[in-house]
Design a protein around this motif. Sequence first.
Motif, PDB file in Angstrom:
ATOM      1  N   PRO A 418       0.824  -1.222   0.000  1.00 47.41           N
ATOM      2  CA  PRO A 418       0.000   0.000   0.000  1.00 47.41           C
ATOM      3  C   PRO A 418       0.850   1.261   0.000  1.00 47.41           C
ATOM      4  N   ALA A 419       0.227   2.349  -0.351  1.00 52.42           N
ATOM      5  CA  ALA A 419       0.933   3.631  -0.452  1.00 52.42           C
ATOM      6  C   ALA A 419       1.385   4.142   0.906  1.00 52.42           C
ATOM      7  N   ARG A 420       0.714   3.719   1.976  1.00 48.10           N
ATOM      8  CA  ARG A 420       1.121   4.093   3.333  1.00 48.10           C
ATOM      9  C   ARG A 420       1.378   2.836   4.124  1.00 48.10           C
ATOM     10  N   LEU A 421       2.444   2.837   4.909  1.00 42.19           N
ATOM     11  CA  LEU A 421       2.809   1.660   5.687  1.00 42.19           C
ATOM     12  C   LEU A 421       2.572   1.915   7.178  1.00 42.19           C
ATOM     13  N   ARG A 422       3.597   2.323   7.916  1.00 47.52           N
ATOM     14  CA  ARG A 422       3.423   2.562   9.359  1.00 47.52           C
ATOM     15  C   ARG A 422       3.805   4.000   9.688  1.00 47.52           C
ATOM     16  N   GLU A 423       2.902   4.685  10.347  1.00 43.96           N
ATOM     17  CA  GLU A 423       3.158   6.060  10.769  1.00 43.96           C
ATOM     18  C   GLU A 423       4.293   6.089  11.787  1.00 43.96           C
ATOM     19  N   LEU A 424       5.091   7.140  11.745  1.00 49.47           N
ATOM     20  CA  LEU A 424       6.176   7.301  12.705  1.00 49.47           C
ATOM     21  C   LEU A 424       5.675   8.013  13.957  1.00 49.47           C
ATOM     22  N   PRO A 425       6.152   7.610  15.139  1.00 48.75           N
ATOM     23  CA  PRO A 425       5.839   8.375  16.344  1.00 48.75           C
ATOM     24  C   PRO A 425       6.533   9.728  16.292  1.00 48.75           C
ATOM     25  N   PRO A 426       5.970  10.736  16.928  1.00 48.83           N
ATOM     26  CA  PRO A 426       6.585  12.066  16.869  1.00 48.83           C
ATOM     27  C   PRO A 426       7.887  12.120  17.667  1.00 48.83           C
ATOM     28  N   ILE A 427       8.761  13.014  17.267  1.00 46.77           N
ATOM     29  CA  ILE A 427       9.974  13.319  18.029  1.00 46.77           C
ATOM     30  C   ILE A 427       9.691  14.568  18.857  1.00 46.77           C
ATOM     31  N   ASN A 428       9.732  14.422  20.158  1.00 43.69           N
ATOM     32  CA  ASN A 428       9.462  15.543  21.054  1.00 43.69           C
ATOM     33  C   ASN A 428      10.772  15.949  21.722  1.00 43.69           C
ATOM     34  N   LEU A 429      11.442  16.955  21.168  1.00 38.90           N
ATOM     35  CA  LEU A 429      12.729  17.371  21.704  1.00 38.90           C
ATOM     36  C   LEU A 429      12.605  17.997  23.089  1.00 38.90           C
ATOM     37  N   ALA A 430      11.391  18.342  23.495  1.00 37.65           N
ATOM     38  CA  ALA A 430      11.204  18.879  24.843  1.00 37.65           C
ATOM     39  C   ALA A 430      11.479  17.817  25.903  1.00 37.65           C
ATOM     40  N   GLU A 431      11.444  16.536  25.523  1.00 40.83           N
ATOM     41  CA  GLU A 431      11.739  15.463  26.464  1.00 40.83           C
ATOM     42  C   GLU A 431      13.231  15.329  26.747  1.00 40.83           C
ATOM     43  N   ALA A 459      29.285   1.384  34.047  1.00 43.68           N
ATOM     44  CA  ALA A 459      28.403   2.058  33.103  1.00 43.68           C
ATOM     45  C   ALA A 459      29.002   3.400  32.695  1.00 43.68           C
ATOM     46  N   THR A 460      29.146   3.603  31.398  1.00 43.44           N
ATOM     47  CA  THR A 460      29.632   4.876  30.867  1.00 43.44           C
ATOM     48  C   THR A 460      28.562   5.951  30.938  1.00 43.44           C
ATOM     49  N   ALA A 461      27.302   5.559  30.760  1.00 39.35           N
ATOM     50  CA  ALA A 461      26.172   6.498  30.827  1.00 39.35           C
ATOM     51  C   ALA A 461      25.073   5.871  31.665  1.00 39.35           C
ATOM     52  N   LYS A 462      24.315   6.730  32.357  1.00 41.57           N
ATOM     53  CA  LYS A 462      23.215   6.258  33.197  1.00 41.57           C
ATOM     54  C   LYS A 462      21.968   7.107  32.952  1.00 41.57           C
ATOM     55  N   PRO A 463      21.339   6.927  31.792  1.00 44.34           N
ATOM     56  CA  PRO A 463      20.091   7.666  31.558  1.00 44.34           C
ATOM     57  C   PRO A 463      18.993   7.209  32.510  1.00 44.34           C
ATOM     58  N   LYS A 464      18.119   8.129  32.861  1.00 50.21           N
ATOM     59  CA  LYS A 464      17.011   7.797  33.749  1.00 50.21           C
ATOM     60  C   LYS A 464      15.829   7.247  32.941  1.00 50.21           C
ATOM     61  N   ARG A 465      15.145   6.302  33.542  1.00 53.56           N
ATOM     62  CA  ARG A 465      13.951   5.750  32.908  1.00 53.56           C
ATOM     63  C   ARG A 465      12.919   6.859  32.662  1.00 53.56           C
ATOM     64  N   ASN A 466      12.242   6.755  31.525  1.00 55.37           N
ATOM     65  CA  ASN A 466      11.196   7.694  31.102  1.00 55.37           C
ATOM     66  C   ASN A 466      11.740   9.078  30.752  1.00 55.37           C
ATOM     67  N   HIS A 520      23.568  12.483  14.795  1.00 54.15           N
ATOM     68  CA  HIS A 520      22.828  12.865  15.994  1.00 54.15           C
ATOM     69  C   HIS A 520      21.575  11.995  16.072  1.00 54.15           C
ATOM     70  N   VAL A 521      21.396  11.312  17.215  1.00 52.09           N
ATOM     71  CA  VAL A 521      20.320  10.335  17.372  1.00 52.09           C
ATOM     72  C   VAL A 521      19.465  10.701  18.577  1.00 52.09           C
ATOM     73  N   PHE A 522      18.148  10.698  18.370  1.00 50.33           N
ATOM     74  CA  PHE A 522      17.180  10.903  19.446  1.00 50.33           C
ATOM     75  C   PHE A 522      16.809   9.539  20.019  1.00 50.33           C
ATOM     76  N   LEU A 523      16.982   9.381  21.337  1.00 49.39           N
ATOM     77  CA  LEU A 523      16.727   8.107  22.004  1.00 49.39           C
ATOM     78  C   LEU A 523      15.836   8.318  23.216  1.00 49.39           C
ATOM     79  N   ARG A 524      14.973   7.319  23.463  1.00 46.42           N
ATOM     80  CA  ARG A 524      14.152   7.323  24.669  1.00 46.42           C
ATOM     81  C   ARG A 524      14.431   6.049  25.458  1.00 46.42           C
ATOM     82  N   PHE A 525      14.166   6.101  26.771  1.00 48.55           N
ATOM     83  CA  PHE A 525      14.509   5.002  27.676  1.00 48.55           C
ATOM     84  C   PHE A 525      13.276   4.703  28.538  1.00 48.55           C
TER      85      PHE A 525
END
Length: 555
Positions: A418-431, A459-466, A520-525
Amino acid sequence: MLLTQLSDVTAKDGGTSSGGGGGGTLPPSPATTPFMVPLPVYLPKQPVAALDPAPQETLAPGECGRPKHQRWGDFFPETRKFYEMHVRQDKHSFHPQLPTQNIWGYDGILPGPTFEARYGEPIMVRIYNDLPANSIGFGSPEISTHLHNLHDGSESDGFTGDYYSRTKFGPTMTGPGAYKDHHYINCYAGYDAYHETEGDPREALGTLWYHDHRIDFTGPNVYKGLTGFYLLFDELDSGNENDPNPKALRLPSGVGKYDIPLVFQDKQFDLNGFLFFNQFEVDGILGDKFCVNGKIQPFFQVERRKYRFRLLDGGPSRFYEFYLSYNGVDQPFQYIANDGNLLPAPLTMSKVRLGVAERADIVIDFARYPKGAQLFIVNKLEQVNGRGPSGKILGQGTPILRFDVGDLPASPDNSRVPARLRELPPINLAEVVTTRRFEFANANGGWTVNGKLFDVLTATAKPKRNTAEIWVLKGGGGWSHPVHIHFEEGRILSRNGKPPEPHEAGRKDVYVLGPGHEVHVFLRFRDFEGKYMMHCHNLVHEDHAMMIRWDIVPP
C-alpha cells in the motif's frame, strides 16, 4: 583442523574476496560452483506445551545465575507461549564441493530456527547450552543470546557479560547453569504510557534477529553459526495477505513461503575446505565465499507473484550494496522497512546498502518476469579490508543469490504494497534532558569509545527511565563503524549536519558511521531498567573492546 589453526596465525587481512573484497596473503578458498544448492527456508519454530521445570521470576532449578525477570506480574502468565532451544555442535554443508563440517547452531542448524511472534503475546524461550566444553578451534563455548533489538528487560537482552555454560559464567552473572530463560515480552516501547490500549503500534518492529554476544568471542561464535531470525507481527503488519481487517497492510505473507528471511555472511575456507577464522585479526574479517542462509551462492525457486524478503547483513565485517539484476540490467523493487521498522511509505529503489547488522525489507514482484527467467541479487560494493567499503561501485559485482522464476501461483496473489505503511511516532525534543557524545576511534592499536576500552562492570552512561537524550556518534579516522544501540529504536536527527536520507528517516538501531561522520540520534529510555550496550557491530571491533555499557536507572 591443524591447517585451520595454523592459518589462524599466518593470515594477515582476512583473505581475498571475489567481486567485493581485495587481495591478501591467504590462498583463496577451494573453488565452488555457484547456484548448485537450494536456499534453505524454514517454517516457523513451534512452541512446546510447557517447560520443565517451570520458569520462575528468579531462578528455576538448573538455570544459570541471571538477575530476576522484570515486570513478571505485568506480562506473565496471562498470555504465554513456551519454546525450547538447544545450542549445540552439529554437522553442516556449506556447499557440496566442500566437506561437511562442524558448526555451532541454535538447535544445531545454520541459521537457527525462525521465530514468529506477535505483539501482545509474551513468550518464554529456554536456551540450553549443549556445546562441548573442551572445543577445539576458534570460538568459546559459553553463550549469551542477544535478541536484536527487542524492547525488553536487560536480563533477557543478552548482555555480553551474561554468558554461561554448565561450568562457567560471566562477570555479570552469579553462577553457571545448563540453560537460561529469556522472557520476550513483545510489547511496544512506551507500553506504560499506552498500556490501556496495549501500546502504540507506531513503535512496532518486524524483522529482528538473534545471535551470540559472549564477551571477546562474539565474532567467532556468530561466524561459527550462532544466528537466527525473530519476526514480530501485529494488527497492521499481520502476516496475512488475505486479512479482512481493514487496518491490515496485506504484505506478502507466509513465513517460509512468500515471506523469506535472508542472512548474508561472507566466509573463508582453508585449503582443505574447512571454515577459517583469524582470531588475531583486529581490523575486520573478509571472506571470499558469500553465503545466504548458510549456503554458498544458493538458488531459490519463486512463483510469478510478490515476495517479501528480509535482508540481514550478518557480518562479521563486510558492508554490502545489493542490486537486483535481470539480463544484466538493474531492476526496481519496493523498499518497505529499515532495521526491521516499516517506513511511513514504500520507496521504489534499485539498490540496498547494508552495514553489519542492518536490515532491509524489500518486496519483489516476479509476475513482471516470464517463466524461466533468472534474476540475481548482486553485491557491487568494493571492500578490500576491515576499514569498510572503499566507496567504489563495481560494474559487474558478485552474484550471491539466484531467483528462478516458475509458474503462476495456484491461488491468486492478494498481497499488496500500500501507499502508506506505518506512521512514525513524533519526536518531542522537549523530552531531551541531556546530550552525550561518543567518538569511535582506533587508539594505540585498540578500538575505543571516547578513548577508553570496554569495561563490563562500569556504566559509561546512566540515563534515567522515562527520559529522552540525544546521543552524538562520531567516527574517527578512515574507518567505517556500524554502531548498534541496544534496547530501543532511535531516530536520526542529522547526519553530518543534514537530514537523513529517506530510507534512514524512520526508526533504527544501527547507525553507520562513515569515516569522520557525525550522526545525531534521538533516544528514549522507557519501561525497563538495567544494563545495556552500545558497540560497533563490525564483530571484530566489538570483540576488541569498541563497546560501552550503559545503564537505565530509576527516575
